[in-house]
Motif scaffolding. Structure first.
Motif: not given
Ligand SMILES: [Zn+2]
Lengths: 367, 827
Positions: A121-123, A138, A365, B494, B498, B501-502, B506-507, B509-510, B515
């Motif tokens: 998978g990938a973002r 940040i 990721m 964050l 926020q 959401r990240r 990741r979950q 995609a992992g 996406e």
């Protein structure tokens, strides 16, 4: 070995004779030594140490001896049995190691066999690049602000000093929503988030606003009607263009490495005055001769246009309820797609938009 | 704005060694953004000379073409023989001849070559071949043999003004003055510290009452109007080549002397000009707003219904022009117009902008007016046009000079002396600020720590103190801005949402999801492919008034169209095993007709106004969707693969809910576009927040997707609102576990999740977990029944459980299931 004592009881027990015991022992040791595997060894153990084995039988005869002879016979048989037991143990260890080695050898596999059973998978790289940009700010103590994508005309334009009859309003190529009377648009920039923040919070304000924005550009190699922007806003006492430049210099160094500098050119945006275009020194050639002459990234310019910025127009502060006598601030904006394309050598916007997994998966990721 | 440098250099003595590129760079640092550099005529090289046609013979050839075999004197003693395909010239005409060795526009090389049975020793050129225009039907006729200013053999390139450097600038809306050579020259003079000669500096006769009568009924829309008339000018007179060339290089098409002159003066000064056929105008000109129902046919031949807000130029016949935007057809100058009425007026920027927008009529004139034109120009511009017309077309400028109204007076702007330093961070002293403002044309006064500047008439954009700062800063140079890092107060990083959401990204995609970020535009074909009923809530959309495509005029109410299109695109490209996810906003109209107010911007809106703005926005919740097809686990040397299915879609959302700490439950449901028997409702509290399952077979077909494609979509915003990610540390008992298996025969329609829940509550506190490990249907069980096998684990926090403890708990669990579902324990 000492011979039988002369004062023994004349009755002599044959199995306990020294030579007999030695033979039994030697037979047993030979059987152990020749046992080829654990099964053979088990049989040898049975035959030479079991209840019916010669040494066990001999041991049982000891009681029949006259008391003065028992000690000697017992010692003799005991030693023989001890030697056999020791040999058995040793042989067993050897055979177990052999067996283990054989089994392990038999179990060897081709470790080069591929494994792609689970999908990878990938973002999306726009998401992860946005994360990365957020993280730089940040780390400077800034915060991330968000807002709606369908936005009120007032927040997208009027509050930002885009007068209703100013040509800048039509320069934005806006998607207007029906009915016209509702005065709603697809936001053309994330600046309304800045306005929303000023309207709801007291300075000091240090925020970045990433998000999706919309312009009526047909999808092609360099445009998409829905694309991503990040804008920043700082409102505090005593801020100037110098703070703006410092912020952007730091940001771009964080994104592209040390030595990346920015250049300002006078420009025009209704919500900033003075306004500037930000040029970034070309990330490929760094504007250095002779590389710059043949650089394809910047087309020989040495600089790359990256976005707009400026000192927040006091009119915007007034419309958003911030006292322009006390506070000043600066704002900047840039396209995330463009940053992604240049940073990662992407040629075609459509690759970013279409969702082909072959494009996205390599980004993983984080970016 | 395209500026030919030969023109620019008329008004400013640039240093000789300044290259066009250097000039462009320097002006960019002053705020005139360099767009492109055009080396006009640079690709025309070699001998280009004036030739005189001595004689020619027309020859008709077998391909049907008639060519002329010409003898041309090019100043060499012996004439040259040249074949020419054009017929628009006569003996003794002077023409342009490219001699062998020359190169024309586009790299076309000229050589002596045999054509149509002759050796053509050169070429007679058309305008297009020299990049002088589009004309290619005929060749350029320079003049007749008696022309005094040229003779055979002269350099034609120079005569034609072929070579020039043109800098193209992108002019920002606040620098309207730079939409003229005058304005650019002024900045160029500042850039190099040299003198600027203003082309607008000219003597204008005093206005009188003898000029063409003009009345201004709306001085807000038109504060000043100048007019001159020229009589008896020759409408066939050619435009001087230099003038036509400049107009062409500036990006406009040369048309006729009268039109070219008006365009030339607009480009030179920035003042739009309109020329009327004097004899087509009847009675005085009146500038007024339109009345309802009025119509005007504009120069482009379109009949336009006028809006009462449109400002008009009218005569006795009615409207004859849309002020500052476009003239009317009835008074247009024609090929025979010899009397011209010249209009040079000032129109308000807002008026022109609105009319231009209303009629979708952008023009060179409106572009300048809407950004702001120097209102002191009209009289001078009208005079300039009249002068040029009679100079090149003959006739005379009539007596009578019309100038009605007057330029609005500029408004002074004041700032504190230290403002430039405070705003820019550059140390700028008072003298520097004053000097810079004077350079850009302001009249400056300093008193009491304040600088007061009266902007020049060509700078209507200078209205605020910060505008003055920008002028000072660009003169000082933006390069002087130092780099200083501000110190923001300590931040909080964050927000929880926020962060979460990240984490979700990741979950997913992992666990193998990729996406996608789709464009949010949809249309009725999407709803049809999804098989949504006409009254489906997702068809109630927000529509875009100006969509890019009539196929996709709506904003998405669900992520499924974009996600399924991406899935199908991947499948079409040969990727068959796919797991995709997308998060993004969907747009749900409230349908209450609310209107977002547009409060005044001279103060913060009231809380009520802000609330009304919020209320007018549609709901825009963030959604999450997944889609899968093909194998979720691939087949390989290890054995078979596992096909993706409805359960993967359900599991993905369950896992997200678990990450968020949200008590999401799953129950059977039915909704489009899901398979009616394979659709799970995802429930939070008593609200259905999403659905998951197998796509309806017809929908798979409609999208070109494999059978059994699975999708889920959930209102992520609803989950985020309930997220509770604070984990309370579990107390882990070290006492042994007791395991019990329970098999129950039950009606096939009873959902496993309900049975599990009943077992769990029936088993009491000692129950550590309940896990369904087998579902069995078959003959032994009976028609319409199924057997569910559960593994129960029991453990106490403080002791080892006895067999009695465990069996009591187990029996209680079974009893609950029996009572609730009529389950039969299987032994
Ligand atoms: Zn470069």
């Amino acid at each position: 070995m000492s011979g039988p004592s002369s004062d023994y009881d004349p009755v002599e027990v044959t199995p306990l004779r020294a030579d007999e015991v030695e033979k039994m022992r030697d037979d047993a040791l030979a059987a152990v030594a020749t046992a080829g595997d654990l099964a053979a060894l088990k049989q040898a153990r049975q035959e030479h140490t079991g209840d019916r084995s010669p040494l066990a039988l001999a041991n049982r005869e000891i009681g029949a001896l006259p008391p003065q002879a028992r000690k000697e016979a017992g010692r003799r048989v005991g030693q023989a049995r001890g030697a056999v037991a020791k040999a058995l143990t040793e042989r067993e260890q050897v055979l177990e190691v052999e067996r283990e080695q054989r089994i392990l050898a038999e179990e060897s596999v081709d470790v080069t066999l591929p494994w792609d059973r689970e999908p990878r998978g990938a973002r999306h790289p726009l998401t992860t690049l946005q994360d990365r940009i957020e993280d730089v700010f940040i780390a400077m103590g800034w915060e991330v602000a968000e807002g709606p994508e369908v936005e009120a005309e007032w927040l997208n334009f009027d509050a930002l000093n885009f007068g209703p009859d100013h040509p800048a309003r039509t320069m934005q190529d806006t998607f207007w929503l029906e009915p016209a009377a509702a005065a709603l648009v697809l936001r053309t920039h994330t600046s309304p988030v800045q306005a929303r923040t000023m309207l709801t919070r007291e300075p000091p304000i240090y925020i970045v606003c990433p998000g999706r924005v919309f312009r009526t550009d047909t999808l092609d190699a360099t445009h998409a009607p829905a694309f991503t922007q990040v804008e920043g806003l700082a409102i505090d006492e005593g801020l100037s263009m110098a703070d703006l430049k410092g912020t952007l210099d730091h940001f771009w160094e964080s994104m592209f490495g040390a030595g990346i500098t920015t250049r300002f050119r006078p420009s025009f945006f209704p919500f900033t005055e003075p306004s500037a275009e930000v040029d970034l020194v070309c990330i490929a050639c760094r504007g250095e001769q002779p590389a710059v002459a043949t650089c394809r990234t910047c087309k020989g310019e040495g600089w790359m246009e990256w976005g707009g910025c400026g000192v927040v127009n006091p009119r915007v502060l007034v419309a958003c309820g911030v006292d322009p006598e006390r506070y000043s601030g600066y704002a900047f904006g840039m396209g995330i797609e463009r940053t992604l394309m240049v940073r990662h050598g992407i040629n075609d916007m459509r690759d970013i938009v279409e969702g082909d997994v072959r494009f996205t998966v390599p980004f993983g990721m984080e970016i | 704005m395209r500026v030919p440098l030969s023109w620019l250099r008329e008004y400013v003595d640039l240093p000789a060694d300044v290259t066009p590129a250097a000039l462009a760079d320097r002006l960019t640092t002053l705020g005139l953004k360099f767009e492109a550099l055009h080396a006009a005529g640079a690709d025309v090289t070699g001998s280009l000379v004036v030739g005189r046609v001595l004689s020619f013979e027309s020859e008709k050839h077998s391909n049907g073409k008639t060519i002329r075999w010409c003898q041309v004197d090019v100043g060499e003693g012996e004439p040259r023989g040249i074949v020419c395909g054009a017929h628009n010239f006569a003996v003794d005409n002077l023409v342009v001849v490219a001699l062998p060795g020359a190169t024309l526009a586009g790299g076309f090389e000229i050589a002596a070559r045999t054509t149509y049975g002759h050796v053509s020793d050169g070429m007679i050129c058309s305008a297009r071949e020299l990049d002088l225009g589009d004309e290619h039907a005929g060749i350029i006729v320079l003049g007749s043999a008696d022309s005094v200013d040229m003779k055979p053999g002269d350099d034609a390139a120079e005569l034609l003004h072929l070579r020039d450097d043109v800098i193209e600038f992108e002019i920002n809306p606040d620098r309207a003055y730079a939409l003229s050579v005058r304005g650019v020259a002024r900045d160029a003079a500042i850039a190099y510290g040299v003198e600027f000669r203003d082309p607008a500096d000219q003597v204008v006769p005093t206005p009188d009452d003898a000029g063409y009568p003009v009345r201004l009924d709306d001085t807000d829309g038109c504060p000043a109007f100048a007019a001159r008339t020229v009589s008896g000018f020759d409408p066939t007179a050619p435009t001087p080549r230099w003038l036509a060339r400049r107009v062409q290089l500036a990006g406009m098409r040369p048309i006729s002397l009268a039109v070219d002159v008006t365009n030339y003066v607009m480009l030179e000064l920035g003042q739009p000009i309109h020329g009327y056929d004097r004899n087509a105008v009847s009675g005085p000109i009146v500038v007024r707003r339109a009345t309802a129902g009025e119509k005007l046919t504009t120069l482009d031949g379109v009949s336009r219904s006028l809006d009462p807000e449109d400002l008009l130029i009218t005569d006795d016949s009615g409207p004859i022009g849309l002020a500052g935007v476009m003239g009317g057809e009835t008074t247009e100058m024609s090929e025979s117009t010899s009397d011209v009425l010249i209009e040079a007026a000032h129109f308000s920027a807002v008026t022109v902008y609105r009319t231009e927008r209303r009629h979708q009529l952008p023009s060179e004139a409106s572009r300048r007016f809407e950004r702001g034109v120097d209102p002191t120009l009209p009289a001078r511009a009208a005079q300039r046009v009249a002068d040029l017309l009679v100079a090149h077309g003959g006739g005379r400028i009539d007596d009578g000079v019309t100038l009605v109204g007057s330029a609005p007076a500029p408004v002074a702007v004041a700032m504190t002396t230290d403002l430039p330093t405070r705003v820019t961070g550059i140390e700028i002293d008072e003298a520097t600020s004053v000097g810079a403002l004077e350079q850009v044309g302001c009249t400056v006064e300093v008193a009491g720590g304040r600088i007061t500047a009266v902007p020049p008439p060509w700078r209507p954009d200078l209205t605020d103190p910060n505008d003055l700062v920008e002028e000072v800063a660009r003169i000082v140079g933006y390069d002087a801005v130092p780099s200083r890092s501000p110190v923001a107060p300590a931040g909080h990083g964050l927000t929880e949402v926020q962060r979460v959401r990240r984490r979700i990204g990741r979950q997913l995609a992992g666990s193998g999801y990729v996406e996608v970020l789709s464009q949010p535009f949809v249309g009725s074909s999407d709803w049809e492919r999804l098989g949504l009923a006409d009254d489906d809530a997702r068809r109630r959309t927000i529509r875009i008034a100006n969509p890019l495509s009539e196929e996709e005029p709506e904003l998405r109410t669900t992520l499924l169209p974009g996600l399924l299109r991406a899935l199908a695109r991947n499948v079409a490209r040969g990727q068959v095993d796919l797991s995709l996810f997308e998060t993004g906003l969907v747009f749900l109209p409230k349908g209450d007709g609310a209107v977002a107010p547009i409060p005044s911007v001279d103060r913060r809106p009231s809380d009520d106004e802000l609330a009304a703005i919020e209320a007018a926005l549609p709901d825009q919740p963030e959604h999450l969707a997944v889609a899968l097809c093909g194998d979720r686990e691939r087949a390989g040397w290890w054995g078979g693969g596992r096909a993706a299915g409805w359960f993967d879609a359900v599991a993905a959302i369950r896992a997200v809910a678990e990450t968020l700490g949200v008590p999401l439950t799953v129950r059977s449901g039915a909704a489009d576009p899901w398979h009616p028997g394979r659709c799970a409702e995802l429930v939070l509290g008593d609200e259905v927040v999403g659905r998951a399952g197998e796509l309806h077979p017809r929908v798979c077909t409609a999208y070109g997707l494999p059978a059994r494609t699975a999708v889920a979509e959930v209102d992520l915003a609803a989950l985020l609102a309930r997220a509770d990610t604070m984990v309370v540390g579990p107390r882990v008992s070290s006492y042994p576990v007791a395991k019990e298996d329970v098999a129950l025969i039950i009606d096939a329609s009873v959902p496993a999740a309900e049975v599990e829940a009943v077992l769990r509550s029936g088993a009491g506190e000692l129950c550590e977990s309940v896990r369904l490990f087998d579902v069995y249907t078959g003959e032994q069980i009976g028609e319409g029944r199924k057997s569910l096998a559960f593994a129960l684990r029991f453990r106490a926090p403080d002791r080892t459980l006895t067999e009695a403890d465990t069996s009591v708990a187990r029996d209680a669990a079974v009893a609950a299931a029996v009572q609730r579902f009529g389950a039969v324990p299987r032994v």
